[in-house]
Design an enzyme around this catalytic site. Structure first.
Site, PDB file in Angstrom:
ATOM      1  N   ASP A 154       0.837  -1.207   0.000  1.00 55.46           N
ATOM      2  CA  ASP A 154       0.000   0.000   0.000  1.00 55.46           C
ATOM      3  C   ASP A 154       0.874   1.259   0.000  1.00 55.46           C
ATOM      4  O   ASP A 154       0.587   2.234  -0.690  1.00 55.46           O
ATOM      5  CB  ASP A 154      -0.908   0.013   1.226  1.00 55.46           C
ATOM      6  CG  ASP A 154      -1.674  -1.274   1.406  1.00 55.46           C
ATOM      7  OD1 ASP A 154      -2.883  -1.292   1.131  1.00 55.46           O
ATOM      8  OD2 ASP A 154      -1.056  -2.274   1.815  1.00 55.46           O
ATOM      9  N   ARG A 157       2.212   1.776  -3.379  1.00 53.20           N
ATOM     10  CA  ARG A 157       1.186   2.375  -4.243  1.00 53.20           C
ATOM     11  C   ARG A 157       1.086   3.874  -3.994  1.00 53.20           C
ATOM     12  O   ARG A 157       0.978   4.674  -4.930  1.00 53.20           O
ATOM     13  CB  ARG A 157      -0.165   1.712  -3.982  1.00 53.20           C
ATOM     14  CG  ARG A 157      -0.263   0.281  -4.490  1.00 53.20           C
ATOM     15  CD  ARG A 157      -1.498  -0.421  -3.957  1.00 53.20           C
ATOM     16  NE  ARG A 157      -1.686  -1.725  -4.598  1.00 53.20           N
ATOM     17  CZ  ARG A 157      -2.373  -2.727  -4.074  1.00 53.20           C
ATOM     18  NH1 ARG A 157      -2.953  -2.589  -2.890  1.00 53.20           N
ATOM     19  NH2 ARG A 157      -2.496  -3.868  -4.724  1.00 53.20           N
ATOM     20  N   HIS A 181      -4.369  -3.406   6.496  1.00 50.17           N
ATOM     21  CA  HIS A 181      -4.200  -3.546   5.048  1.00 50.17           C
ATOM     22  C   HIS A 181      -5.598  -3.745   4.489  1.00 50.17           C
ATOM     23  O   HIS A 181      -6.078  -4.861   4.324  1.00 50.17           O
ATOM     24  CB  HIS A 181      -3.306  -4.748   4.734  1.00 50.17           C
ATOM     25  CG  HIS A 181      -3.244  -5.085   3.272  1.00 50.17           C
ATOM     26  ND1 HIS A 181      -2.854  -4.170   2.310  1.00 50.17           N
ATOM     27  CD2 HIS A 181      -3.515  -6.236   2.599  1.00 50.17           C
ATOM     28  CE1 HIS A 181      -2.892  -4.749   1.115  1.00 50.17           C
ATOM     29  NE2 HIS A 181      -3.298  -6.004   1.276  1.00 50.17           N
TER      30      HIS A 181
END
Length: 320
Positions: A154, A157, A181
């Site tokens: 994450d 990203r 998450h």
């Protein structure tokens, strides 16, 4: 501090589906370990994946690759990556996967540690925070030996989206996602930097703030929704999680003392305890070490507590 791995490091990957094979492939091409072992009860599938990987070993760093439908193939591992379990379907949240994958973790983890008593166990199976918590509860492994991949992907990203927005190399962006998450994760905009400049103060050549509230909200939403978009389009997220998992593997095998937002059992940092979730954590040869108490803005602290409560409620519903 050691920066080189032991001469014979073995990584076992449980599950030869799209994620497990992506982890194996990433570890192979990055030279993460000296040997890889794949375990999956689907005999034909695991044999095919091992053959396919072995056919490429000429073009990658030296690595022995084995596989079987018997968990004995994992014996003597330094690190075990668990990707097995039901996979997320289009429109399904990670937490909706919880019951089946929690049962699997409870049964599988003690059996794997019996074969590799000194191994670090890294869970990737979703919902990774709850599954990691269940695995810890099912064993008496020392603290930090069982961890989850957490929000490492994450955060990757997020860094990609921030870098893309300002046209700067992703290596010059530092930013973290913490918490679950999943849908309740939190973007730490208060500590994000672009080329050393706080993101909240970063301005373009005309002096205009680049990351105003609307942009921050849009990027944070994109991070959360990106997995759903990928699953909708191709059925699974696998390539980036393979690469990010290989990065965690290397931090352990090479005793790098790398700070990564992995999912660990929390013991009071920011007042959070009794759940596994992600905060910046020192990862070394023993697994997950000290959790760093990174400063949080008030809304970020509130979000972290809410994320922890979301996970507690799931744990309670599963009898954990």
């Amino acid at each position: 501090m050691s920066t080189t791995r032991a001469s014979k490091s073995k990584v076992s990957i449980v599950g030869a589906g799209s994620v497990g094979t992506a982890v194996a492939y990433a570890c192979l091409i990055r030279g993460s370990a000296d040997s890889l072992a794949l375990f999956d009860p689907n005999t034909a599938k695991v044999r095919a994946e091992v053959l396919d990987l072995n056919h490429g070993t000429q073009f990658a760093p030296a690595c022995r690759i084995d596989g079987a439908d018997d968990p004995a193939v994992t014996a003597g591992s330094d690190l075990i990556v668990v990707t097995a379990g039901a996979k997320q379907k289009p429109g399904q949240s990670r937490l909706e996967l919880a019951a089946a994958n929690v049962r699997l973790a409870q049964e599988l983890t003690p059996a794997l540690l019996a074969l590799s008593p000194d191994a670090v166990v890294l869970f990737v199976s979703n919902p990774v925070d709850v599954v990691t918590y269940a695995a810890i509860r099912a064993t008496d492994a020392p603290g930090g030996r069982i961890l989850g991949s957490g929000t490492v992907l994450d955060s990757g990203r997020l860094r990609f989206l921030v870098a893309q927005h300002v046209g700067i190399a992703v290596e010059n962006v530092h930013a973290l996602i913490v918490g679950e998450h999943g849908d309740s994760e939190i973007t730490l905009w208060s500590s994000a930097t672009v080329g050393g400049v706080p993101a909240t103060e970063y301005r373009d050549e005309n002096g205009v703030a680049v990351f105003d509230a609307a942009v921050r909200e849009r990027i944070s939403t994109q991070v959360v929704r990106s997995a759903y978009e990928i699953i909708q389009g191709k059925g699974a997220t696998n390539l980036a999680i393979g690469l990010s998992t290989a990065r965690i593997v290397e931090a352990v095998l090479r005793d790098q003392h790398r700070v990564l937002p992995v999912s660990t059992l929390q013991r009071g940092v920011h007042g959070v305890e009794g759940v596994c979730l992600s905060l910046p954590t020192i990862v070394d040869g023993r697994g997950a070490g000290r959790v760093l108490e990174i400063p949080l803005a008030p809304d970020e602290a509130d979000g972290l507590r809410a994320s922890a409560q979301t996970l507690r409620e799931v744990q309670r519903s599963l009898g954990l």
